[in-house]
Scaffold this motif. Structure first.
Motif, PDB file in Angstrom:
ATOM      1  N   UNK A  24     -13.379  31.120 -10.343  1.00  0.00           N
ATOM      2  CA  UNK A  24     -13.509  31.373 -11.783  1.00  0.00           C
ATOM      3  C   UNK A  24     -12.878  32.734 -12.061  1.00  0.00           C
ATOM      4  N   UNK A  25     -11.832  32.751 -12.894  1.00  0.00           N
ATOM      5  CA  UNK A  25     -11.105  33.981 -13.160  1.00  0.00           C
ATOM      6  C   UNK A  25     -11.596  34.629 -14.454  1.00  0.00           C
ATOM      7  N   UNK A  26     -12.102  35.858 -14.346  1.00  0.00           N
ATOM      8  CA  UNK A  26     -12.606  36.565 -15.521  1.00  0.00           C
ATOM      9  C   UNK A  26     -12.771  38.041 -15.192  1.00  0.00           C
ATOM     10  N   UNK A  61     -25.103  30.517  -3.960  1.00  0.00           N
ATOM     11  CA  UNK A  61     -24.465  29.221  -3.756  1.00  0.00           C
ATOM     12  C   UNK A  61     -25.454  28.064  -3.838  1.00  0.00           C
ATOM     13  N   UNK A  62     -26.737  28.344  -3.688  1.00  0.00           N
ATOM     14  CA  UNK A  62     -27.725  27.261  -3.740  1.00  0.00           C
ATOM     15  C   UNK A  62     -27.885  26.721  -5.155  1.00  0.00           C
ATOM     16  N   UNK A  68     -19.087  28.865  -6.056  1.00  0.00           N
ATOM     17  CA  UNK A  68     -18.223  29.387  -7.101  1.00  0.00           C
ATOM     18  C   UNK A  68     -17.959  30.862  -6.841  1.00  0.00           C
ATOM     19  N   UNK A  69     -16.692  31.205  -6.760  1.00  0.00           N
ATOM     20  CA  UNK A  69     -16.308  32.600  -6.534  1.00  0.00           C
ATOM     21  C   UNK A  69     -15.644  33.144  -7.784  1.00  0.00           C
ATOM     22  N   UNK A  70     -16.110  34.288  -8.231  1.00  0.00           N
ATOM     23  CA  UNK A  70     -15.544  34.933  -9.422  1.00  0.00           C
ATOM     24  C   UNK A  70     -14.556  36.002  -8.975  1.00  0.00           C
ATOM     25  N   UNK A  71     -13.388  36.006  -9.610  1.00  0.00           N
ATOM     26  CA  UNK A  71     -12.378  37.007  -9.267  1.00  0.00           C
ATOM     27  C   UNK A  71     -11.746  37.570 -10.531  1.00  0.00           C
ATOM     28  N   UNK A  72     -11.304  38.819 -10.462  1.00  0.00           N
ATOM     29  CA  UNK A  72     -10.663  39.459 -11.601  1.00  0.00           C
ATOM     30  C   UNK A  72      -9.170  39.129 -11.615  1.00  0.00           C
ATOM     31  N   UNK A  73      -8.593  38.996 -12.792  1.00  0.00           N
ATOM     32  CA  UNK A  73      -7.155  38.701 -12.879  1.00  0.00           C
ATOM     33  C   UNK A  73      -6.312  39.920 -12.565  1.00  0.00           C
ATOM     34  N   UNK A 158      -9.510  25.934  -9.560  1.00  0.00           N
ATOM     35  CA  UNK A 158      -9.442  27.261 -10.170  1.00  0.00           C
ATOM     36  C   UNK A 158      -9.617  27.110 -11.678  1.00  0.00           C
ATOM     37  N   UNK A 159     -10.466  27.952 -12.261  1.00  0.00           N
ATOM     38  CA  UNK A 159     -10.773  27.886 -13.693  1.00  0.00           C
ATOM     39  C   UNK A 159     -10.320  29.165 -14.372  1.00  0.00           C
ATOM     40  N   UNK A 160      -9.513  29.006 -15.415  1.00  0.00           N
ATOM     41  CA  UNK A 160      -9.054  30.147 -16.212  1.00  0.00           C
ATOM     42  C   UNK A 160      -9.124  29.753 -17.684  1.00  0.00           C
ATOM     43  N   UNK A 161     -10.282  29.954 -18.290  1.00  0.00           N
ATOM     44  CA  UNK A 161     -10.473  29.500 -19.662  1.00  0.00           C
ATOM     45  C   UNK A 161      -9.649  30.294 -20.672  1.00  0.00           C
TER      46      UNK A 161
END
Length: 337
Positions: A24-26, A61-62, A68-73, A158-161
């Motif tokens: 998840x990119x945010x 993760x449970x 789901x891993x969150x990462x910065x753009x 990969x999610x980039x809303x």
């Protein structure tokens, strides 16, 4: 830039339960700058706040079926933007500042950044706004961050809303979708890429960018575009490409499925089974990009479709996304209008 070697298989296999990885990119900066978008002020912050309320950003993760891993753009560089955008456009738009533009106007300067930007269509439905240069680089960078993670097998989904834009018109300022496709097309051996557009409006920019894409003689194209949208005289974008693709088309890899006003879950369920699934089964994509524009949902100001989002309702947007994820290819989910 040299092609990137990335492992992929012609025959995707169903993953064992629990092995799918989701990115998840945010970032706070991305949500803040995207919330300045004139057509959707505050929406980005609202979307990510809802995601946070659901616990997506928690390191637990449970909570979810898949981790789901969150990462910065990483903001897109000028060189990355030049992969598709004209140099003249970038010269103008990346230097834009509302304060400097106002200062020029007050001083009586003959030319200003805004006058040149109008030549690129940045007016009317694409008004200039403070923070535009940062918006372009961050949104493009967010989509590219997600795309590189898929390319490098760091994630399956990969999610980039905040991504899902494709032109300098129709509320768009940057072609992040096209930049993502170009990134995947550099992979060797060249993979099959399917772009599925669920936005209310036809994806004219993406279709034009990859129509009759060049491939070695004797081999089928590796890029397929499928758009499900509304089309009628006077409805944006005004192009014959938005009409129903003819059975004898010379380009069966650029497909258009226009729907009449009032399209509902039932409409999409029929289209999915009769068009989308057969196309996917024939093309067998290794990478899938889904543009999840929400302007076709019931209650949207466009007021054209009666589509819903609840994934438990057959034919809804949520249901369509679930069906696409079941194809088990590396998938990029983008936002949009």
């Amino acid at each position: 830039m040299d092609p990137v070697e990335a492992p992929h298989s012609d025959n995707t296999q169903q993953e064992p339960e629990g092995t799918r990885k989701v990115l998840y990119v945010v970032s706070e900066e991305l949500a803040k700058i995207s919330s300045l978008l004139p057509s959707n002020r505050g929406r980005s912050a609202l979307v990510h706040s809802l995601a946070s309320a659901f616990g997506i950003f928690k390191d637990d993760e449970s909570t979810w079926k898949y981790p789901i891993r969150v990462t910065k753009p990483i903001p897109a560089t000028r060189a990355e933007l030049l992969a598709y955008h004209d140099k003249e456009y970038l010269d103008a738009v990346l230097e834009y500042s509302e304060s400097s533009s106002n200062a020029r106007a007050q001083s009586g300067a003959i030319t200003s950044p805004s006058s040149s930007l109008n030549d690129f269509g940045l007016e009317d439905d694409c008004p200039l706004f403070e923070g535009l240069p940062d918006y372009i680089q961050l949104v493009a960078g967010a989509s590219l961050t997600a795309t590189r993670a898929l390319r490098d097998a760091q994630t399956n989904v990969a999610i980039c809303w905040d991504g899902g834009r494709s032109r300098a018109s129709g509320f768009c300022y940057v072609a992040d979708i096209i930049l993502s496709v170009l990134t995947l097309r550099k992979v060797r051996p060249r993979p099959r890429i399917m772009y599925l557009d669920l936005d209310l409006h036809f994806c004219d920019a993406v279709s034009q960018a990859f129509r009759n894409s060049s491939t070695p003689v004797g081999t089928p194209p590796n890029m397929l575009v499928l758009s499900i949208h509304h089309s009628e005289p006077g409805f944006f974008p005004a192009t014959s490409m938005s009409e129903l693709t003819a059975a004898d088309t010379s380009d069966p890899y650029t497909l258009s499925v226009p729907l009449a006003r009032g399209a509902s879950n039932e409409t999409y369920a029929r289209v999915w089974r009769s068009v989308v699934e057969p196309v996917q089964e024939a093309f067998r994509p290794e990478y899938l990009i889904v543009q999840c524009g929400a302007d076709g949902l019931a209650g949207d100001p466009c007021a054209v479709f009666n589509w819903t989002i609840d994934p438990i309702c057959e034919g809804s947007m949520g249901w369509c996304v679930q069906q696409a994820l079941a194809w088990d290819c590396r998938t990029l989910l983008l936002g949009g209008a």
